[in-house]
Design a protein around this motif. Sequence first.
Motif, short mmCIF file in Angstrom:
data_model
loop_
_atom_site.label_atom_id
_atom_site.label_comp_id
_atom_site.label_asym_id
_atom_site.label_seq_id
_atom_site.Cartn_x
_atom_site.Cartn_y
_atom_site.Cartn_z
N ALA A 21 0.83 -1.21 0.00
CA ALA A 21 0.00 0.00 0.00
C ALA A 21 0.86 1.26 0.00
CB ALA A 21 -0.93 -0.01 1.21
N ILE A 22 1.94 1.26 0.81
CA ILE A 22 2.83 2.41 0.86
C ILE A 22 3.49 2.63 -0.50
CG2 ILE A 22 4.98 3.31 1.85
CD1 ILE A 22 2.61 3.51 3.75
N ALA A 23 3.97 1.55 -1.12
CA ALA A 23 4.63 1.66 -2.43
C ALA A 23 3.67 2.22 -3.48
CB ALA A 23 5.18 0.31 -2.87
N VAL A 24 2.45 1.70 -3.50
CA VAL A 24 1.47 2.14 -4.51
C VAL A 24 1.05 3.59 -4.26
CG1 VAL A 24 -0.85 1.74 -5.44
CG2 VAL A 24 0.63 -0.20 -4.93
N PHE A 25 0.75 3.91 -3.00
CA PHE A 25 0.31 5.27 -2.67
C PHE A 25 1.41 6.29 -2.99
CE2 PHE A 25 -0.31 8.95 0.03
CZ PHE A 25 -1.69 9.15 0.01
N MET A 26 2.66 6.00 -2.58
CA MET A 26 3.74 6.95 -2.80
C MET A 26 4.13 7.04 -4.27
SD MET A 26 3.92 8.31 0.07
CE MET A 26 5.17 9.48 -0.44
N THR A 27 3.80 6.02 -5.07
CA THR A 27 3.99 6.13 -6.51
C THR A 27 3.13 7.27 -7.05
OG1 THR A 27 4.54 3.79 -6.83
CG2 THR A 27 3.68 4.99 -8.74
N GLY A 28 1.85 7.27 -6.68
CA GLY A 28 0.97 8.35 -7.11
C GLY A 28 1.40 9.70 -6.58
N ASP A 29 1.81 9.73 -5.31
CA ASP A 29 2.25 10.99 -4.70
C ASP A 29 3.53 11.49 -5.35
OD1 ASP A 29 1.83 12.87 -2.29
OD2 ASP A 29 3.95 12.30 -2.11
N GLY A 30 4.35 10.58 -5.86
CA GLY A 30 5.64 10.97 -6.44
C GLY A 30 5.59 11.36 -7.90
N PHE A 31 4.47 11.15 -8.57
CA PHE A 31 4.38 11.48 -10.00
C PHE A 31 4.84 12.90 -10.29
CE2 PHE A 31 1.14 8.44 -12.20
CZ PHE A 31 1.98 7.38 -11.92
N GLU A 32 4.40 13.82 -9.46
CA GLU A 32 4.59 15.24 -9.74
C GLU A 32 5.97 15.77 -9.37
OE1 GLU A 32 2.87 16.88 -5.52
OE2 GLU A 32 1.59 15.91 -6.97
N LEU A 33 6.71 15.00 -8.56
CA LEU A 33 7.89 15.54 -7.89
C LEU A 33 8.86 16.19 -8.85
CD1 LEU A 33 9.31 15.85 -5.16
CD2 LEU A 33 10.42 13.64 -5.56
N ALA A 34 9.13 15.56 -9.98
CA ALA A 34 10.19 16.05 -10.85
C ALA A 34 9.69 16.86 -12.05
CB ALA A 34 11.05 14.88 -11.34
N PHE A 35 8.36 17.09 -12.18
CA PHE A 35 7.92 17.88 -13.33
C PHE A 35 6.89 18.95 -12.99
CE2 PHE A 35 4.60 14.57 -13.46
CZ PHE A 35 3.45 15.32 -13.75
N LEU A 36 6.33 18.93 -11.78
CA LEU A 36 5.26 19.88 -11.47
C LEU A 36 5.75 21.32 -11.51
CD1 LEU A 36 2.34 20.43 -10.70
CD2 LEU A 36 2.96 20.07 -8.30
N SER A 37 6.96 21.57 -11.00
CA SER A 37 7.46 22.95 -11.00
C SER A 37 7.58 23.49 -12.43
CB SER A 37 8.82 23.02 -10.30
OG SER A 37 9.79 22.25 -10.99
N HIS A 38 8.04 22.64 -13.34
CA HIS A 38 8.15 23.05 -14.74
C HIS A 38 6.78 23.26 -15.35
CE1 HIS A 38 8.94 22.47 -19.12
NE2 HIS A 38 9.99 23.20 -18.84
N TYR A 39 5.82 22.42 -14.98
CA TYR A 39 4.46 22.55 -15.51
C TYR A 39 3.82 23.86 -15.03
CZ TYR A 39 -0.41 21.43 -16.61
OH TYR A 39 -1.69 21.47 -17.10
#
Length: 424
Positions: A21-39
């Motif tokens: 559950a932690i791995a799956v949840f943090m996958t979704g939470d981590g999607f934005e980490l490296a591109f949201l600022s650029h977006y």
Amino acid sequence: MENTSKQWLGLPLNLIWGYVAIAVFMTGDGFELAFLSHYITDLGFSPAQASFAFTLYGLAAALAAWISGVVAEIITPQKTMKIGFLFWCTFHVLFLTFGLGNANYPLILLFYGIRGFAYPLFLYSFIVVIVHNVKSDSVSSAVGWFWMVYSVGIGVAGSYIPSFTIPMIGELGTLWLALAFCLSGGVIAMVSLRKAKTPTHMQSLSTKEKLTELSRAVTLLYTNKNIMYSSFVRIINTLSLFGFAVIMPMMFVDDLGFTTSEWLQVWAAFFFTTLFSNVFWGIMGEKMGWMKVVRWFGCIGMAVSSLSFYYIPQYFGHNFYMALVPAILLGTFVAAFVPMSAVFPALEPKHKGAAISVYNLSAGLSNFLAPAIASILLPYFSTIGVVIAYTVLYLAAFIFTYMIKVEQPGFENEFIAEEEVTTA
């Protein structure tokens, strides 16, 4: 009897689905980490405004990280995880619909900030589940697996998956896909942890007593100088991790010509390296001594790695394979701070829970300060100014490690000798 479950290489099999559950949840939470600022900058906002959004997010995350352990003890970790899960999903939808969807900066700050409060409630409460469902002599390895699946989710899968989905469904579509992962992770946790043992010792405390226990995570900072120095070092630990996620997409994509997918794969290589380096430096801390590993490989290693993350790509330009070099260096040495998780409770053996809360608070403050430093310096000194600031702080942490006096099992004589010199 609840704490005698079977294990596989230290992984408690009775909680296996909780780890999933932690791995799956943090996958979704981590999607934005490296591109949201650029977006966000693509929507027409400045790099400083993008950094401030991450700063506010980090501040909310720091507060939630601080209270999560005690709240989980008071109302049970399952309920705390449920609150975090529901908050994350609700405010993610609001963030995408009314914030990013309308390019409304105030709503971006509001909904993204509140969402930042949610994930630590879900994430850190699982540590409380581990503590109460695993034998005491196996907690360390069980928590090690926790950080392993955390990195798999937020770093590896959370970076690689968007590198493939963004060309197909775009940034906003990828952020909507993140909701599916977090929904799945939350449901898995709610179902699989229903029968897990829950703490009850704090539920009988008065409100005043509960607030006193909650506040101890702050008071330790000025009643125990070693805790204060350790907190400073832990805050600096992940500055480049959280800071580079904000500033480097703009340098790699806008200045050097990398595609967003290439940048995400570089960033994923950093996290993939931590899967091995976390284990390696944990073992080396027991062999060489906690503070030696933190001092020489954590502080100095990260100072060198941070500079290399800027200068190697600048020198070689759009060269994907050379860009992997600083990513791997950063992933190797950021984990050399792992022994700090053992230092905090060792410094306050009578209040280990509060000491761990300070550790969590420090980790959250790093999430807050990294983009804060970037948002302040970017308008005046560009990317290199931020990188140098992080480097100087790693060197400052190197000095502070000499002020931390901690008694490590197997190193008592060395500690006593240092104390005698200090006393003399």
